[in-house]
Write an enzyme that holds these catalytic residues in place. Structure first.
Site, PDB file in Angstrom:
ATOM      1  N   ARG A  55      42.232  80.203  40.007  1.00 30.48           N
ATOM      2  CA  ARG A  55      41.130  80.170  40.975  1.00 30.48           C
ATOM      3  C   ARG A  55      41.547  79.544  42.303  1.00 30.48           C
ATOM      4  O   ARG A  55      40.880  79.753  43.322  1.00 30.48           O
ATOM      5  CB  ARG A  55      39.929  79.423  40.394  1.00 30.48           C
ATOM      6  CG  ARG A  55      39.310  80.138  39.206  1.00 30.48           C
ATOM      7  CD  ARG A  55      38.180  79.335  38.589  1.00 30.48           C
ATOM      8  NE  ARG A  55      37.705  79.964  37.361  1.00 30.48           N
ATOM      9  CZ  ARG A  55      36.769  80.884  37.306  1.00 30.48           C
ATOM     10  NH1 ARG A  55      36.187  81.281  38.425  1.00 30.48           N
ATOM     11  NH2 ARG A  55      36.398  81.419  36.156  1.00 30.48           N
ATOM     12  N   GLY A  68      46.039  86.309  33.827  1.00 33.49           N
ATOM     13  CA  GLY A  68      46.820  86.716  34.981  1.00 33.49           C
ATOM     14  C   GLY A  68      46.732  85.741  36.141  1.00 33.49           C
ATOM     15  O   GLY A  68      46.345  84.587  35.969  1.00 33.49           O
ATOM     16  N   ALA A  69      47.128  86.217  37.335  1.00 36.11           N
ATOM     17  CA  ALA A  69      47.265  85.349  38.516  1.00 36.11           C
ATOM     18  C   ALA A  69      48.110  84.144  38.126  1.00 36.11           C
ATOM     19  O   ALA A  69      47.732  82.994  38.329  1.00 36.11           O
ATOM     20  CB  ALA A  69      45.905  84.927  39.059  1.00 36.11           C
ATOM     21  N   LEU A  70      49.273  84.437  37.565  1.00 38.18           N
ATOM     22  CA  LEU A  70      50.102  83.408  36.931  1.00 38.18           C
ATOM     23  C   LEU A  70      50.702  82.434  37.937  1.00 38.18           C
ATOM     24  O   LEU A  70      50.960  82.776  39.086  1.00 38.18           O
ATOM     25  CB  LEU A  70      51.221  84.070  36.131  1.00 38.18           C
ATOM     26  CG  LEU A  70      50.785  85.057  35.034  1.00 38.18           C
ATOM     27  CD1 LEU A  70      52.005  85.560  34.267  1.00 38.18           C
ATOM     28  CD2 LEU A  70      49.780  84.429  34.083  1.00 38.18           C
ATOM     29  N   HIS A  90      51.271  78.303  33.840  1.00 38.41           N
ATOM     30  CA  HIS A  90      51.472  79.314  32.791  1.00 38.41           C
ATOM     31  C   HIS A  90      52.934  79.335  32.340  1.00 38.41           C
ATOM     32  O   HIS A  90      53.223  79.476  31.148  1.00 38.41           O
ATOM     33  CB  HIS A  90      51.089  80.704  33.316  1.00 38.41           C
ATOM     34  CG  HIS A  90      49.632  80.871  33.608  1.00 38.41           C
ATOM     35  ND1 HIS A  90      49.159  81.004  34.901  1.00 38.41           N
ATOM     36  CD2 HIS A  90      48.545  80.915  32.796  1.00 38.41           C
ATOM     37  CE1 HIS A  90      47.843  81.147  34.861  1.00 38.41           C
ATOM     38  NE2 HIS A  90      47.447  81.093  33.606  1.00 38.41           N
ATOM     39  N   GLN A  95      33.453  86.799  28.975  1.00 38.69           N
ATOM     40  CA  GLN A  95      33.343  85.355  29.152  1.00 38.69           C
ATOM     41  C   GLN A  95      32.878  84.967  30.550  1.00 38.69           C
ATOM     42  O   GLN A  95      32.789  83.793  30.876  1.00 38.69           O
ATOM     43  CB  GLN A  95      34.666  84.660  28.835  1.00 38.69           C
ATOM     44  CG  GLN A  95      35.796  84.904  29.821  1.00 38.69           C
ATOM     45  CD  GLN A  95      37.117  84.333  29.323  1.00 38.69           C
ATOM     46  OE1 GLN A  95      37.679  84.791  28.333  1.00 38.69           O
ATOM     47  NE2 GLN A  95      37.606  83.309  30.007  1.00 38.69           N
ATOM     48  N   GLN A 126      46.155  71.922  29.014  1.00 39.61           N
ATOM     49  CA  GLN A 126      45.157  70.862  28.907  1.00 39.61           C
ATOM     50  C   GLN A 126      44.066  70.964  29.964  1.00 39.61           C
ATOM     51  O   GLN A 126      42.973  70.429  29.790  1.00 39.61           O
ATOM     52  CB  GLN A 126      45.827  69.488  29.010  1.00 39.61           C
ATOM     53  CG  GLN A 126      44.872  68.317  28.804  1.00 39.61           C
ATOM     54  CD  GLN A 126      45.541  66.979  29.017  1.00 39.61           C
ATOM     55  OE1 GLN A 126      46.598  66.719  28.465  1.00 39.61           O
ATOM     56  NE2 GLN A 126      44.941  66.130  29.843  1.00 39.61           N
TER      57      GLN A 126
END
Length: 281
Positions: free
Chosen positions: A189, A31-33, A37, A61, A150
């Site tokens: 982030r 999320g927090a696209l 994305h 994770q 990547q």
């Protein structure tokens, strides 16, 4: 766009007679696209009949509970963005749906030495959690093609290893990192950065470019120290500045002529940990 929150519902849809034999592209996210994305979504749309995106903030994770708590969640905006970009299916499970028996690591994955270096050394157990959730999602969606960015270079190596362990024909497709105008790699982030932090965050990419341009001119140890000093002077706390074989992620002490290599950096700015990488040749 169809939205499914239960495993049974999305599996039933993807197994429906009308979709039998249809090529499925899958983009797993937390999320927090952002546009990075969306570049994965567009790549999947070009090569598949159906594009499935998942949004699931995977608790197993995160080795730092506060990092999990602070992870940005913008589900309504994410749904709107996926809809606007013509994604076919969104899988939006909650934690109980993915982990009905509790948030535990159900088995140990043989991920090799790649799990122990760089991100693995800084975040113990992180890649075991990644492997578990990716295997769960792949078992649910059963895609033909899997799309990842990547920016998470080491994670791609881990997932490549996982696909071998699963003995699957799923093809892993790596899409180039999408960057802001100042070079900062787009990341969920980044939403946690303050304005002053954001203003200097592009320095990480500048250091990667410096590593690239100084190949053959200086020993990597000198370039590494320069990057660490520059980052620290601007308020970063460098975690690692590294050079590795682009295929195996074997750590390298210096540039190696005619060998595909990748430079990787992880650094804290405040309590936000940013990572990035750049292929040198």
């Amino acid at each position: 766009m169809l939205i499914f929150k239960s495993i049974g519902q999305i599996q039933s849809y993807l197994k429906s007679a009308g979709l039998e034999g249809t090529k499925i592209g899958f983009v797993p996210t937390m999320g927090a696209l952002h546009e990075g994305h969306i570049s994965l979504i567009k790549a999947a749309q070009k090569e598949n009949k159906i594009t499935v995106c998942s949004i699931f903030v995977n608790p197993t994770q995160f080795n730092n509970p506060s990092d999990l708590e602070k992870y940005p969640r913008t589900t309504e905006k994410d749904i709107e963005l996926l809809h606007d970009n013509c994604c076919d299916v969104l899988f939006l499970p909650d934690v109980e749906e993915m982990y009905p028996d509790g948030q535990i690591l159900e088995k140990q994955y043989d991920l090799g030495f790649v799990e122990t270096i760089l991100e693995g050394a800084s975040r113990p157990g992180h890649f075991q959690g990644v492997a578990q959730v990716v295997e769960k999602l792949l078992d649910i969606i059963k895609p033909d093609n899997l799309y990842m960015g990547q920016k998470d270079y080491q994670q791609i190596a881990i997932v490549r290893r996982l696909l071998k362990l699963m003995n699957t024909n799923i093809q892993l497709k790596t899409i180039a990192t999408t960057r802001e105008p100042d070079g900062l790699a787009m990341s969920s982030r980044n939403k946690r950065l303050t304005e002053p932090q954001r203003n200097i965050a592009g320095l990480i990419y500048q250091c990667l470019v410096s590593i690239q341009t100084k190949e053959g001119l200086q020993h990597f140890s000198i370039v590494k120290k320069e990057c660490e000093d520059i980052l620290a002077k601007k308020g970063f706390k460098p975690d690692y500045v590294a050079l590795a074989d682009a295929e195996t992620l074997e750590p390298l002490e210096d540039y190696v002529k005619d060998r595909n290599t990748v430079a990787l950096i992880a650094a804290f700015i405040g309590d936000v940990r940013l990572i990035d990488n750049l292929l040198l040749n």
